[in-house]
Write an enzyme that holds these catalytic residues in place. Sequence first.
Site, PDB file in Angstrom:
ATOM      1  N   GLY A 165      23.628  16.673   6.408  1.00 44.63           N
ATOM      2  CA  GLY A 165      22.044  15.189   6.925  1.00 44.63           C
ATOM      3  C   GLY A 165      21.491  16.521   8.330  1.00 44.63           C
ATOM      4  N   LYS A 166      20.606  15.982   8.750  1.00 43.02           N
ATOM      5  CA  LYS A 166      19.459  16.467   9.747  1.00 43.02           C
ATOM      6  C   LYS A 166      20.233  16.496  10.487  1.00 43.02           C
ATOM      7  CE  LYS A 166      15.053  15.156  11.314  1.00 43.02           C
ATOM      8  NZ  LYS A 166      13.892  14.251  12.133  1.00 43.02           N
ATOM      9  N   LYS A 186      31.451  12.319  10.170  1.00 44.98           N
ATOM     10  CA  LYS A 186      28.881  12.901  10.218  1.00 44.98           C
ATOM     11  C   LYS A 186      29.114  13.365  11.590  1.00 44.98           C
ATOM     12  CE  LYS A 186      25.107  10.696   9.744  1.00 44.98           C
ATOM     13  NZ  LYS A 186      23.970   9.603   9.465  1.00 44.98           N
ATOM     14  N   ASP A 280      14.450  -0.087   5.577  1.00 40.58           N
ATOM     15  CA  ASP A 280      14.474   1.206   4.877  1.00 40.58           C
ATOM     16  C   ASP A 280      14.729   1.621   3.448  1.00 40.58           C
ATOM     17  OD1 ASP A 280      12.906   3.952   4.277  1.00 40.58           O
ATOM     18  OD2 ASP A 280      14.545   5.004   5.847  1.00 40.58           O
ATOM     19  N   LYS A 282      15.885   2.268   0.100  1.00 41.27           N
ATOM     20  CA  LYS A 282      14.967   3.150  -1.071  1.00 41.27           C
ATOM     21  C   LYS A 282      16.819   3.926  -1.458  1.00 41.27           C
ATOM     22  CE  LYS A 282      14.294   6.957   2.709  1.00 41.27           C
ATOM     23  NZ  LYS A 282      14.278   7.230   3.255  1.00 41.27           N
ATOM     24  N   ASN A 285      19.170   5.937   0.423  1.00 39.75           N
ATOM     25  CA  ASN A 285      19.946   5.217   1.901  1.00 39.75           C
ATOM     26  C   ASN A 285      20.641   4.842   1.022  1.00 39.75           C
ATOM     27  OD1 ASN A 285      18.714   6.872   3.531  1.00 39.75           O
ATOM     28  ND2 ASN A 285      16.823   4.635   4.144  1.00 39.75           N
ATOM     29  N   ASP A 298      22.695   4.440   6.109  1.00 42.06           N
ATOM     30  CA  ASP A 298      21.265   5.030   7.272  1.00 42.06           C
ATOM     31  C   ASP A 298      20.712   3.667   7.622  1.00 42.06           C
ATOM     32  OD1 ASP A 298      19.548   6.140   8.349  1.00 42.06           O
ATOM     33  OD2 ASP A 298      19.559   7.318   6.866  1.00 42.06           O
ATOM     34  N   THR A 316      10.013   4.437   4.207  1.00 44.97           N
ATOM     35  CA  THR A 316       9.339   5.419   3.654  1.00 44.97           C
ATOM     36  C   THR A 316       7.884   5.117   2.962  1.00 44.97           C
ATOM     37  OG1 THR A 316      11.818   5.670   3.388  1.00 44.97           O
ATOM     38  CG2 THR A 316      10.266   6.467   1.783  1.00 44.97           C
TER      39      THR A 316
HETATM   40  P1  AMP Z   1      23.530  12.189   5.898  1.00 45.05           P
HETATM   41  O1  AMP Z   1      23.411  12.191   7.175  1.00 45.05           O
HETATM   42  O2  AMP Z   1      23.521  10.408   6.438  1.00 45.05           O
HETATM   43  O3  AMP Z   1      21.773  11.993   5.367  1.00 45.05           O
HETATM   44  O4  AMP Z   1      24.010  12.599   5.051  1.00 45.05           O
HETATM   45  C1  AMP Z   1      24.421  13.879   4.542  1.00 45.05           C
HETATM   46  C2  AMP Z   1      25.336  13.454   3.163  1.00 45.05           C
HETATM   47  O5  AMP Z   1      26.178  13.310   3.843  1.00 45.05           O
HETATM   48  C3  AMP Z   1      24.728  12.462   2.543  1.00 45.05           C
HETATM   49  O6  AMP Z   1      23.241  13.135   1.200  1.00 45.05           O
HETATM   50  C4  AMP Z   1      26.012  12.141   1.081  1.00 45.05           C
HETATM   51  O7  AMP Z   1      25.160  13.038   0.327  1.00 45.05           O
HETATM   52  C5  AMP Z   1      27.392  12.707   2.289  1.00 45.05           C
HETATM   53  N1  AMP Z   1      27.314  11.606   3.403  1.00 45.05           N
HETATM   54  C6  AMP Z   1      26.593  11.229   4.196  1.00 45.05           C
HETATM   55  N2  AMP Z   1      27.751  10.047   4.416  1.00 45.05           N
HETATM   56  C7  AMP Z   1      28.742   9.512   3.539  1.00 45.05           C
HETATM   57  C8  AMP Z   1      29.867   8.701   2.891  1.00 45.05           C
HETATM   58  N3  AMP Z   1      29.854   7.786   4.526  1.00 45.05           N
HETATM   59  N4  AMP Z   1      30.292   8.559   2.095  1.00 45.05           N
HETATM   60  C9  AMP Z   1      30.011  10.109   1.725  1.00 45.05           C
HETATM   61  N5  AMP Z   1      29.698  10.763   1.874  1.00 45.05           N
HETATM   62  C10 AMP Z   1      28.697  10.685   2.517  1.00 45.05           C
END
Ligand code: AMP
Length: 423
Positions: A165-166, A186, A280, A282, A285, A298, A316
């Site tokens: 993620g970011k 995360k 948001d 889309k 998310n 998200d 968005t």
């Molecule tokens: P995010 O920072 O939330 O955009 O997460 C980055 C990527 O991690 C996402 O695009 C998903 O592919 C994966 N991801 C995030 N949260 C989950 C979750 N709870 N379960 C499975 N994959 C996740």
Amino acid sequence: MATLDSVRWQLAALDISNKNPSNPARPPLHSKQPSQTIAANARLRTTYAAPNPTATSSNTKNKPPVTSFSSNASQPQPSAIHTKTSATKTRGQTPLPPPRTAEIMQSLNIGNYDGGLEKENEKRGEKVYGEAAKDLELDSSSARKSPTSEWSLHNFDIGRPLGKGKFGRVYMVRTKCEPKYILALKTLYKSEIVTGRVEKQTRREIEIQQNLRHPNVLRLYGYFHDEKRIFLMLEFAGQGELYRQLSKHGCFSEKKSSRYIDQMADALSYLHSKHVIHRDIKPENLLLGLNGELKIADFGWSVHAPGNRRMTLCGTLDYLPPEMVERKEHNEKVDYWALGVLTYEFLIGNPPFEDRRSVKNTYQRIMAVDLKFPYSMSIQVKDLIGKLLRHDPQDRIALSEVLRHPWIVKYRPKDCPRGSQTY
Ligand code: AMP
């Protein structure tokens, strides 16, 4: 590699609400907790509450919204994992007996850890102190005390990376303590949150998501932090991003789209009953659970607005409703509009007002509700989209009516509670 079924069984059997690294005792599975047990375990639930399958829009709408950031200890939460196993029964029936724990443990596979968390932590982020971290209340000097000191990285076996993620990586993890629960962990780098000036947004995301219980809303079980990072303990969405499925297939069939929209409408109606507007919605998310069920994730732009009308421009571009394009006050009906856009994008592969020439053109098309339906769309879905994509928010069809709409009812599986639909 564990099969989906074996992981489902594992989830069905495990109740983590009374688990922490130091307390292996737990009550019978899928049972409601008497109030004294709830009180005794309140501390644990602040950090690691299990999902509540009965917390749907129908049975939670009268509960007051929870806004405390630091703790939801006072919120009694009967706990059980919402899975195919539990969901395929009507509410109130005795759950199926769980499979033997030993069998479950054998079937687990979280994949191989690539060492990414440590490698990344050497290069990335700074410690955060003082005023800069105040909004977030995540000053690194308190990292060992609050908010959820019961959990730390040492309590997890780290598995495969799930994505980036970011603000950091996401990993598949398993609790070291019984019942070895699988989660998505995360990471968010505090200094990057501060630099990006999204302390309030991040805090709001955590605050809101931690207090939501719906089968189609991604659970945030808890969080903890160290000097540089915040770790979110998220429900593991076994089938990953919905956006990836949409990109892969180009678009979805009416049946599949209808089932997703059914789940979306139910989840949004739950969120709105808690005075949470997502703002948001889309495909990017949305995640998919182990059974292919939709999970709204998200909550970065979501807002807890009891009785308030909002004026912030967010979300968005392609999903923005006219009132937000015009920077007028808006309310939960922005999510109704987004649901209409989403329905269209599921079926066609592109949002309805997309205009690649310029942002201005897209805005103009949104303002004029310049909606063009391809011949391939059924009359029923055109009717639903047309009723959601109304310029005046008051004219948009209510979510309760979406749930009763013929295009939704037609494809809803019989004898299958919402949120447990599989594909
Ligand atoms: P995010 O920072 O939330 O955009 O997460 C980055 C990527 O991690 C996402 O695009 C998903 O592919 C994966 N991801 C995030 N949260 C989950 C979750 N709870 N379960 C499975 N994959 C996740």
